[in-house]
Design a protein around this motif. Structure first.
Motif, PDB file in Angstrom:
ATOM      1  N   ILE A 161       8.482  60.032 108.257  1.00 59.76           N
ATOM      2  CA  ILE A 161       8.748  61.318 108.911  1.00 59.76           C
ATOM      3  C   ILE A 161      10.250  61.465 109.104  1.00 59.76           C
ATOM      4  CG2 ILE A 161       8.341  62.743 110.919  1.00 59.76           C
ATOM      5  CD1 ILE A 161       5.657  62.202 110.052  1.00 59.76           C
ATOM      6  N   SER A 162      10.841  62.458 108.456  1.00 61.82           N
ATOM      7  CA  SER A 162      12.283  62.663 108.528  1.00 61.82           C
ATOM      8  C   SER A 162      12.608  63.976 109.225  1.00 61.82           C
ATOM      9  CB  SER A 162      12.888  62.677 107.121  1.00 61.82           C
ATOM     10  OG  SER A 162      14.250  63.044 107.161  1.00 61.82           O
ATOM     11  N   LEU A 163      13.592  63.929 110.101  1.00 59.76           N
ATOM     12  CA  LEU A 163      14.107  65.133 110.754  1.00 59.76           C
ATOM     13  C   LEU A 163      15.469  65.534 110.189  1.00 59.76           C
ATOM     14  CD1 LEU A 163      13.093  64.442 114.458  1.00 59.76           C
ATOM     15  CD2 LEU A 163      12.354  66.384 113.073  1.00 59.76           C
ATOM     16  N   ALA A 164      15.842  64.927 109.084  1.00 60.01           N
ATOM     17  CA  ALA A 164      17.187  65.145 108.552  1.00 60.01           C
ATOM     18  C   ALA A 164      17.219  66.060 107.333  1.00 60.01           C
ATOM     19  CB  ALA A 164      17.823  63.798 108.181  1.00 60.01           C
ATOM     20  N   GLN A 165      16.115  66.704 106.986  1.00 65.23           N
ATOM     21  CA  GLN A 165      16.119  67.522 105.768  1.00 65.23           C
ATOM     22  C   GLN A 165      16.981  68.762 105.914  1.00 65.23           C
ATOM     23  OE1 GLN A 165      14.720  64.592 104.457  1.00 65.23           O
ATOM     24  NE2 GLN A 165      14.735  66.152 102.879  1.00 65.23           N
ATOM     25  N   ILE A 166      17.059  69.349 107.119  1.00 64.81           N
ATOM     26  CA  ILE A 166      17.949  70.490 107.300  1.00 64.81           C
ATOM     27  C   ILE A 166      19.402  70.027 107.230  1.00 64.81           C
ATOM     28  CG2 ILE A 166      18.030  70.330 109.824  1.00 64.81           C
ATOM     29  CD1 ILE A 166      18.009  73.543 107.673  1.00 64.81           C
ATOM     30  N   THR A 167      19.661  68.788 107.602  1.00 62.52           N
ATOM     31  CA  THR A 167      21.007  68.218 107.482  1.00 62.52           C
ATOM     32  C   THR A 167      21.398  68.096 106.021  1.00 62.52           C
ATOM     33  OG1 THR A 167      20.615  66.973 109.514  1.00 62.52           O
ATOM     34  CG2 THR A 167      22.441  66.245 108.115  1.00 62.52           C
ATOM     35  N   ILE A 168      20.455  67.633 105.200  1.00 67.05           N
ATOM     36  CA  ILE A 168      20.703  67.509 103.764  1.00 67.05           C
ATOM     37  C   ILE A 168      20.914  68.889 103.146  1.00 67.05           C
ATOM     38  CG2 ILE A 168      19.651  66.789 101.579  1.00 67.05           C
ATOM     39  CD1 ILE A 168      18.151  64.643 103.398  1.00 67.05           C
ATOM     40  N   ALA A 169      20.092  69.848 103.554  1.00 68.09           N
ATOM     41  CA  ALA A 169      20.281  71.226 103.086  1.00 68.09           C
ATOM     42  C   ALA A 169      21.651  71.744 103.505  1.00 68.09           C
ATOM     43  CB  ALA A 169      19.172  72.115 103.640  1.00 68.09           C
ATOM     44  N   GLY A 170      22.066  71.409 104.728  1.00 66.05           N
ATOM     45  CA  GLY A 170      23.375  71.842 105.218  1.00 66.05           C
ATOM     46  C   GLY A 170      24.523  71.248 104.424  1.00 66.05           C
ATOM     47  N   SER A 171      24.376  70.003 103.987  1.00 74.16           N
ATOM     48  CA  SER A 171      25.442  69.386 103.186  1.00 74.16           C
ATOM     49  C   SER A 171      25.623  70.132 101.873  1.00 74.16           C
ATOM     50  CB  SER A 171      25.115  67.906 102.929  1.00 74.16           C
ATOM     51  OG  SER A 171      24.007  67.758 102.054  1.00 74.16           O
ATOM     52  N   ALA A 172      24.510  70.556 101.261  1.00 76.17           N
ATOM     53  CA  ALA A 172      24.599  71.344 100.026  1.00 76.17           C
ATOM     54  C   ALA A 172      25.193  72.720 100.303  1.00 76.17           C
ATOM     55  CB  ALA A 172      23.219  71.473  99.394  1.00 76.17           C
ATOM     56  N   ALA A 173      24.782  73.339 101.417  1.00 80.73           N
ATOM     57  CA  ALA A 173      25.287  74.671 101.760  1.00 80.73           C
ATOM     58  C   ALA A 173      26.792  74.647 102.024  1.00 80.73           C
ATOM     59  CB  ALA A 173      24.543  75.209 102.985  1.00 80.73           C
ATOM     60  N   TYR A 174      27.260  73.659 102.765  1.00 77.51           N
ATOM     61  CA  TYR A 174      28.696  73.540 103.030  1.00 77.51           C
ATOM     62  C   TYR A 174      29.471  73.286 101.734  1.00 77.51           C
ATOM     63  CZ  TYR A 174      28.996  73.688 108.137  1.00 77.51           C
ATOM     64  OH  TYR A 174      29.007  74.104 109.451  1.00 77.51           O
ATOM     65  N   THR A 175      28.892  72.518 100.833  1.00 72.89           N
ATOM     66  CA  THR A 175      29.559  72.253  99.554  1.00 72.89           C
ATOM     67  C   THR A 175      29.754  73.543  98.776  1.00 72.89           C
ATOM     68  OG1 THR A 175      28.572  70.036  99.453  1.00 72.89           O
ATOM     69  CG2 THR A 175      29.425  70.954  97.396  1.00 72.89           C
TER      70      THR A 175
END
Length: 316
Positions: A54-68
């Protein structure tokens, strides 16, 4: 009962007809946005449904792509915005998302249950506060605005953008379903069910979990790219801990072991978020979301997809 061969055709037909019969607001705010959050939640579903993590970090990963995308592409702020072609920016953003997801996985793969949840929650919170306080790279609280999708994709409120999102979602769904039946996908489900036995018969569980994190990061990264194009901006508020919990709720409500459940959960969540406020008021909206969530989970631990299967089997 609809034959199995006909079901994909019916679903695809519904996807194609939505922009033709629904108002533009619904197509954009429910359709396009639902698909985007469904893609992000698909990463959560892959890790939890196939790998038992169970991961709560998927929006964080999405955010890293968005910021890039915002930093390497074009934006309206006074810093960064290197104006690189989207054909260069998008692959880099996906690579960043996959690498970040693998790095988070490396910190969490040797843990189980609540410890995995806490580690990924800590990463999500740390990234949120870091982006909010860092101005040299992330432009702090304001983030980046004026991020436009490529002209050939169209505006985020248009039909073309919806169809692009839908096409990406269909391809992503097919990819996940295909991989689930490969030796890699079956081995992931093996250590999900019994990690000790999988290790005893020769599986390198840690390596498999890292690979599964990288695979999940690809879809969350796609969701992040579409999200920054949809909103036209990216800021810490888009990747807060609240949003991380929303993504987990979406995955669980839809059906944590069903790839299509991520999209079903996202549509339901956005319908409630968009229209329920008119019924119960803004101050009671979160209570309604919690009530619906608890009702679905108690009725069917496997979410809406599991509930639908139970009803269908009972009818026969």
């Amino acid at each position: 009962m609809i034959p199995n061969v006909i079901k994909p055709i019916v679903i695809l037909g519904a996807i194609l007809c939505i922009p033709l019969i629904m108002p533009a607001f619904f197509v954009s705010q429910i359709g396009s946005q639902g698909i985007i959050y469904g893609l992000i939640a698909l990463g959560t579903m892959i890790l939890a449904g196939y790998g038992g993590m169970i991961s709560l970090a998927q929006i964080t990963i999405a955010g890293s792509a968005a910021y890039t995308v915002a930093i390497l592409g074009e934006n309206s702020t006074s810093i960064h915005g290197y104006g690189l072609s989207y054909w260069i920016v998008v692959p880099i953003a996906l690579a960043v998302a996959v690498a970040f997801s693998t790095l988070i996985g490396a910190a969490a793969v040797r843990t189980k249950g609540v410890y995995t949840i806490m580690i990924t929650l800590a990463v999500a919170a740390a990234f949120f506060y870091f982006t909010m306080q860092n101005y040299a790279v992330f432009n702090g609280f304001s983030g980046y605005a004026g991020v436009r999708a490529p002209a050939w994709i169209g505006a985020s409120s248009g039909r073309k953008f919806y169809y692009i999102c839908a096409a990406i979602a269909v391809l992503s769904y097919c990819c996940v379903v295909y991989v689930a039946d490969t030796p890699f996908g079956l081995s992931a489900q093996a250590f999900r069910d019994n990690e000790e036995r999988a290790r005893a018969v020769g599986f390198n569980v840690v390596t498999h979990k890292l690979a599964l994190n990288a695979f999940a990061g690809l879809f969350s990264g796609l969701g992040g790219i579409l999200l920054v194009w949809f909103n036209g901006r990216i800021s810490p508020g888009s990747i807060s801990v609240d949003v991380a919990i929303d993504v987990l709720v979406i995955a669980i409500v839809g059906g944590i072991r069903h790839p299509v459940g991520a999209f079903v959960g996202a549509i339901l969540f956005l319908l409630l978020k968009t229209y329920a406020i008119d019924l119960v008021g803004a101050e009671r909206f979160n209570s309604l979301i919690a009530l619906v969530f608890l009702t679905i989970v108690f009725a069917s631990p496997d979410g809406l997809l599991g509930l639908w299967r139970r009803v269908r089997h009972a009818a026969h």
